[in-house]
Design a protein around this motif. Structure first.
Motif, PDB file in Angstrom:
ATOM      1  N   LEU A  52       0.570   4.172  -0.465  1.00 21.67           N
ATOM      2  CA  LEU A  52      -0.244   3.779   0.690  1.00 21.67           C
ATOM      3  C   LEU A  52      -1.701   4.201   0.527  1.00 21.67           C
ATOM      4  N   ARG A  53      -2.607   3.233   0.679  1.00 20.75           N
ATOM      5  CA  ARG A  53      -4.040   3.496   0.751  1.00 20.75           C
ATOM      6  C   ARG A  53      -4.438   3.641   2.230  1.00 20.75           C
TER       7      ARG A  53
ATOM      8  N   ASP B  54      -6.170   1.863   4.250  1.00 19.99           N
ATOM      9  CA  ASP B  54      -6.069   0.636   5.046  1.00 19.99           C
ATOM     10  C   ASP B  54      -4.629   0.260   5.376  1.00 19.99           C
ATOM     11  N   HIS B  55      -3.681   0.885   4.701  1.00 22.72           N
ATOM     12  CA  HIS B  55      -2.269   0.585   4.967  1.00 22.72           C
ATOM     13  C   HIS B  55      -1.712   1.383   6.135  1.00 22.72           C
TER      14      HIS B  55
ATOM     15  N   GLU C 229      -0.627  -0.691  -8.961  1.00 21.93           N
ATOM     16  CA  GLU C 229      -1.413  -1.757  -8.328  1.00 21.93           C
ATOM     17  C   GLU C 229      -1.882  -2.788  -9.360  1.00 21.93           C
TER      18      GLU C 229
END
Length: 726
Positions: free
Chosen positions: A154-155, A157-158, A198
């Motif tokens: 998870l980044r 923005d997630h 990614e």
């Protein structure tokens, strides 16, 4: 083609796994069943028999040491180098991949890797830039949050903050951290795998290249994979029938650091074509130890299931000792080790003491030191060398002598209280110029108002803390003084807020320091006028004693987590009590309780020849004496496999005991001087205790008493002045 050196050393199950045709397989390898051997021989088989080129193989391990050993053993077996084969850790292989594809990943060519300390410092700089108080937003907590999100793929923005203020703030810090990291051309350890995943996910051409290149993917310790590691493997394997995973769901003990046991439990759902191979023949432990471990782990309902066995004999029964308290437990263990090494020929290094929490090591270290037995704490520091203990002792040193510059520097900003390096450097200059201590320099600086208002206030608060504690503890005993300092300095809160996975262990170590201080005071001569000074001297001296050097034969001490992958002829599994093992934080959570049981299983299967299990019927924890129940794990072992050991050395089968896990052993009919074993007595100096053992006859007979406050002592009956209680 001669393949004897590949197949001949293997048993039938190992041979079937090694020589299997191409296809996805899950090798469920029990403790001591030779999983590393199977991996090495499988790779050798693929290269020598199946003619698979080494560069088509990808082998993933969890440590660099394991990767080096694997490559070395393969080359020895094949008698030639295996150039081009990708073998390494998840992070090492991801790093190699990103170095080759730095442009595709949008990275600078010479990107650098942040280690844990560098990452921590970067987070501190961000907190300072945002003017956030570290006491409210501890850097370790922020670091843990960021790494956990990356391990889950998870980044920023997630993340769905959903109006949660804490989550919003942490996400903001995560985003700021990512921007700072990117500006510097940096990757942290979690980034290595996340970036690699990614890139493979987003670039189908690159993914296709590696899926085609790696015709065989082999994974060790599969039960320890986290979410992003498993996702990375699934991408690389794709629809190819080429994954060879080796692991053991019964030894998955790292859930607290992101490992997901469900990865191995759901493997056959994710790979419906996979074949399951069980390695159940054990080459390490006796039949009795294996039967006990099998019975214990059978209580975990979600496991895939297997049953360890051995062609060797049943061996000796498991010895169970119910100690009167934690001091008696340590005494028993150390005396048994003395007997095993002096009478049965075992080396000290062949004996291991395994415990659930680091705080438990203290009493065993003390008992070993008293008996002048060298020891080594594996994978950790000795008690008095741990940071939280040294911090607390530094505070105590300042109470005893405020002019102690080393202690002053260690704790002036621990916990953080707004006293920066600039202030400290000014104090150093003042002290050097005036030829005074840092403490006196601080007093002079405050009086002269030589600092700004905020720095002066922060420094004055620290000085007041030390002065107030000096006055407040003047009439207290050692344990009360230590407790007072820990509370006033807010050390427990400081370590708990760190959220680095070690906070609870550190707080438990502080509690153990209080117990150690109290016990030390009771052992001092009544004429000792400076108990605090004596205790500090004792701590300083003991910190440099007894630890065996790397080449010296020493008893092994370690946590159960550190013991995974090791084996010892003699194992003492100690502290088997409800609330301690299983830990109180896990007992009410079914998933965490299963992991605690797996941890016990790991501990039991470290033993090769003899296994001792102990628990204490009374134990001082968190400043209070408690009466814990024996661990449920003891009750889950068939009683016929255990032999109960009495304090005086008498043993009987546990199955014959009326209540082997009750509150106290039944009193024996043996009498000495009118006292019976198990009887409660009162001593004018040592207080109340219980009769453990006796030897000799008449007035010169000796009697061993386990006292609540000072532990076990031998007394000459004629001079003991004992009174029966009740």
């Amino acid at each position: 083609m001669d393949v004897s050196n590949i197949l001949d050393p293997l048993n039938d199950a190992q041979r079937a796994a090694v020589s299997a045709a191409a296809g996805t397989r899950l090798v469920l390898a029990g403790a001591g069943s030779g999983k590393t051997r199977v991996l090495v021989h499988r790779i050798a088989w693929l290269i020598k028999v199946e003619q698979v080129p080494p560069w088509s193989l990808l082998a993933v391990t969890f440590t660099n040491k394991a990767a080096r050993e694997m490559r070395t053993r393969i080359e020895e077996m094949l008698d030639h180098p295996v150039g081009g084969m990708w073998v390494g850790t998840f992070h090492g292989l991801a790093h190699r991949f990103l170095r080759a594809h730095w442009q595709d990943a949008g990275l600078p060519q010479h990107f650098q890797i942040l280690d844990g300390d560098d990452q921590f410092r970067l987070i501190r700089r961000i907190l300072k830039a945002l003017e956030l108080d570290e006491s409210n937003w501890p850097p370790r907590q922020v670091q843990s949050f960021i790494n956990k999100q990356k391990d889950e793929g998870l980044r920023p923005d997630h993340l769905d903050t959903a109006g949660d203020f804490y989550l919003q703030k942490m996400t903001t810090l995560y985003r700021e951290y990512e921007q700072a990291r990117t500006r510097g051309g940096l990757l942290d350890f979690a980034d290595l795998l996340l970036c690699a995943h990614e890139l493979l996910r987003d670039r189908k051409d690159i993914l296709h290249h590696y899926q085609t290149r790696f015709s065989h993917i082999l994974v060790d310790e599969f039960q320890d994979t986290n979410a992003i590691q498993y996702a990375w493997l699934r991408l690389l394997s794709g629809s190819n029938d080429n994954l060879f995973a080796v692991g053991d769901d019964d030894q998955s003990i790292y859930g607290w650091r992101g490992a997901r046991v469900e990865n191995i439990q759901l493997f056959q759902r994710d790979y419906p074509q996979a074949q399951l191979v069980r390695l159940e023949q054990n080459y390490r432990s006796t039949g009795t130890i294996l039967k006990a471990a099998n019975a214990l782990i059978a209580h975990n309902p979600t496991r895939l299931g297997k049953n360890l066995w051995t062609e060797d004999g049943e061996g000796e029964p498991i010895r169970h000792y119910a100690a009167f308290n934690e001091v008696d437990e340590a005494r028993f263990v150390v005396e048994r080790i003395r007997g095993l090494t002096t009478e049965q020929g075992y080396r000290r290094s062949e004996c291991a003491i395994l415990y659930r929490t680091t705080a438990q090591s203290r009493l065993f270290e003390e008992a070993l030191i008293n008996r002048q037995i060298p020891y080594r704490v594996y994978g950790g520091l000795r008690f008095f060398e741990r940071a939280e203990i040294r911090d607390t002792l530094a505070y105590l040193r300042l109470l005893n002598n405020p002019d102690d510059d080393g202690a002053f520097e260690r704790v002036i900003n621990t916990p953080t209280r707004g006293i920066g390096e600039r202030t400290l450097e000014l104090l150093r200059e003042q002290a050097r110029g005036a030829q005074v201590s840092l403490w006196q320099a601080a007093l002079d600086t405050i009086a002269a108002v030589a600092l700004g208002p905020r720095a002066t206030t922060a420094l004055a608060r620290f000085v007041d803390l030390i002065r107030q504690q000096t006055a407040a503890t003047a009439e207290l005993d050692l344990a009360e003084t230590t407790t007072s300092v820990i509370k006033a300095a807010e050390l427990a809160d400081f370590y708990l807020k760190a959220k680095d996975g070690k906070g609870q262990d550190r707080v438990e170590n502080l509690d153990q320091l209080v117990e150690t201080a109290g016990r030390f005071r009771l052992e001092l001569e009544d004429t000792q006028t400076d108990p605090l000074g004596a205790f500090l001297a004792h701590a300083a001296l003991e910190a440099g004693e007894a630890q065996a050097d790397p080449f010296e034969d020493g008893v092994q001490l370690m946590t159960l987590h550190s013991a995974k992958g090791l084996e010892f002829p003699i194992v003492f599994l100690v502290g088997l009590e409800e609330g301690l093992f299983p830990h109180s934080m896990s007992a009410e959570d079914p998933a965490r309780l299963e992991e605690e049981r797996r941890l016990c299983y790991v501990g039991m299967t470290r033993a090769m020849h003899q296994l001792f299990v102990t628990h204490a019927e009374t134990r001082r924890l968190y400043g209070r004496e408690g009466y814990p129940m024996a661990s449920r794990f003891l009750r889950e072992v068939p009683p016929e496999l255990m032999e109960e050991v009495r304090g005086g050395g008498v043993s009987r089968p546990a199955a014959a005991a009326a209540n082997p896990f009750g509150s106290a052993p039944a009193a024996k009919a043996v009498e000495t001087g009118g006292f019976r074993l198990g009887q409660r007595v009162l001593h004018p100096k040592f207080g109340e205790g219980v009769v453990l053992s006796a030897e000799g006859q008449g007035a010169q007979a000796r009697i061993q008493i386990n006292f609540k406050e000072v532990g076990a002592k031998w007394l000459v009956l004629a001079y003991a002045r004992l009174e029966a209680v009740g």
